[in-house]
Each structure stands twice: as C-alpha cells, then as structure tokens.
Design a protein around this motif. Sequence first.
Motif, short mmCIF file in Angstrom:
data_model
loop_
_atom_site.label_atom_id
_atom_site.label_comp_id
_atom_site.label_asym_id
_atom_site.label_seq_id
_atom_site.Cartn_x
_atom_site.Cartn_y
_atom_site.Cartn_z
N ILE A 219 0.86 -1.18 0.00
CA ILE A 219 0.00 0.00 0.00
C ILE A 219 0.90 1.23 0.00
O ILE A 219 1.78 1.37 0.85
CB ILE A 219 -0.94 -0.01 1.22
N ASP A 220 0.70 2.08 -0.97
CA ASP A 220 1.52 3.27 -1.15
C ASP A 220 1.19 4.28 -0.04
O ASP A 220 0.15 4.93 -0.04
CB ASP A 220 1.21 3.87 -2.53
N GLU A 221 2.11 4.40 0.93
CA GLU A 221 1.83 5.26 2.08
C GLU A 221 1.66 6.73 1.71
O GLU A 221 0.73 7.39 2.21
CB GLU A 221 2.93 5.10 3.14
N PRO A 222 2.51 7.31 0.83
CA PRO A 222 2.28 8.71 0.42
C PRO A 222 0.91 8.91 -0.21
O PRO A 222 0.23 9.92 0.06
CB PRO A 222 3.41 8.97 -0.57
N ALA A 223 0.49 7.96 -1.05
CA ALA A 223 -0.84 8.07 -1.67
C ALA A 223 -1.94 7.96 -0.62
O ALA A 223 -2.96 8.67 -0.69
CB ALA A 223 -1.01 6.98 -2.73
N PHE A 224 -1.74 7.08 0.35
CA PHE A 224 -2.71 6.94 1.44
C PHE A 224 -2.84 8.24 2.23
O PHE A 224 -3.94 8.67 2.58
CB PHE A 224 -2.28 5.79 2.35
N ASN A 225 -1.70 8.86 2.51
CA ASN A 225 -1.71 10.11 3.29
C ASN A 225 -2.34 11.28 2.53
O ASN A 225 -2.75 12.27 3.14
CB ASN A 225 -0.29 10.48 3.72
N LYS A 226 -2.43 11.16 1.21
CA LYS A 226 -3.01 12.23 0.39
C LYS A 226 -4.50 12.02 0.12
O LYS A 226 -5.11 12.82 -0.59
CB LYS A 226 -2.26 12.33 -0.94
#
Length: 268
Positions: A219-226
């Motif tokens: 799971i792409d953490e930067p994408a999740f945070n955005k």
Amino acid sequence: MADSDTKTAPAAENAAGAASPLFYSRPEALNPIRHGSLGLAARADFGFARSAHAIPVVASEMPAAMRSYPIVFIGAAKAPVIITGLRQNENLFVDADGKWTEPHYVPANVRRYPFVLADETTTTGRLTLCVDRASQRVVDQLLAPFREDGGKIAPFFNGTEAADATKQALTFCNQFQVDFNATRAMIDKVDAHGLFAPRQSKVTLEGGEVLNLTDFRVIDEPAFNKLSDEAFLDLRKSGALGLVYCHLASSNSWTSLVYQASISGQRR
C-alpha cells in the motif's frame, strides 16, 4: 557476493471453490461412511508448511501477524500474505521437527489444516468440510495402540454423528471463511482508491548474500496520506483502515525476517 532472485510466488487462493488450496493434496468431504474409523492424531506438527515462504492471512489476524512477518499483497487478487522465507520453498519458522518457532504467531491458514471448507463440485457454491486425506495427522483409530505417540486420536465421528474434533474444525473453518470474505471486501475497497503499488525489496544476509524479492505489492503510504477526507472516511466505514495500518507497521518485520534467516543459517 552472491546475487539470487527470490519471488514471493502467489500462494494458493483460499476462496470458496479453490481447486488446490495451499498445503492440501487429497481433500475429501468428511462423511461417516468413508471416514468413520478415522481421527486426528493429537499432536502439533507443522512440517507440511516447511516449504511455504508466503502464507495467506485474513485481516482479523494481521495485528498479531505484523509483529513477526512482513505483510504484502500478491497476484491479480492482491491477496494479503505474510512472508515467512526469503527464498522459494523456504519457511524460516518451521524447524526440522515440525515445530513453529516461538513466540511467533502461527497463521490461521496453518492452524486449520488438515481441514478446509471447499466446494467439491465447483458449481453449486455450497461449501463442505473437507479433510486432507494425505495428512500424517489423519489416522485410523484401529492403529492407535501401535503408534509411537501413545495413540491419542480424536475421532471424526461417533457412529454417524460428528464428534468434537469435527465440530470444532467446522466452527473454525466457518469463521475463517467469514473473515476471508470480509478481507476480500476490504482489499477491493483499498484497490478502488488506487492505493496498491508494485514493489521490490533487496535483502542482504549475513555473509553478504543479496536476495532480490519481486512480484508483490504494497500500500503506497504517500498516496494513502493524500487521500481526501471523503475517501479516508470511506475506508474507515469499510473496516479497511486496520488492514492498512497493520500492513504499514509490518514493514518493520523485514528486519526480524532477516534475523530469522541468519539464525536459521547458523543451525545448518
């Protein structure tokens, strides 16, 4: 310095109707006519999982699993698995005697064996409790007096009625199927928000050997945070947030896995 490729090959799917679930070679639907004299040897032996380097897990067990294993996603279905080995056909947590290394979590997929729910016809969709007839724990009660382990066997049936071993297995497998279906819905929700990303990992073992692990997703953490507030709320309502956080936290367990590889190498 050696350089070898290790792929986290897709593990057998646990969906209803799976033709070849992981670990099972001769699953048969339990019935008193065919299996009336059989039972389950009362001993823990995880030797059947010795070559499983990736084992499917469900969301409900991720909080316990993340402490010992990296959790990644594999295959077209993006099935969540724990990584138990750094090479193909290598489980670093099962010793030569078939014992699971303590205090590490034993996944439900392993604990339910040799039982499994399956649709024998692959057409009706109705699940039946099956047992792997090839399992060394499935034994004939008539041979109990001759067994080296003292002959302790839990029968599958008392006459035509299911015995406690069968009832307990059915309860466990039913709950596993419920958890599996819930996990699939969570994965679909995470995927709908475009959060999965392909990843490769390079692991250096003691002695300098480098292993390249490929063919898995995270799971792409930067994408999740955005994510927008609306999308984040959608994940929360679906129950998928726990899965996301457990996966992200499990990245710390790559170090634990490398350590397990080093002590396993010392035993050889």
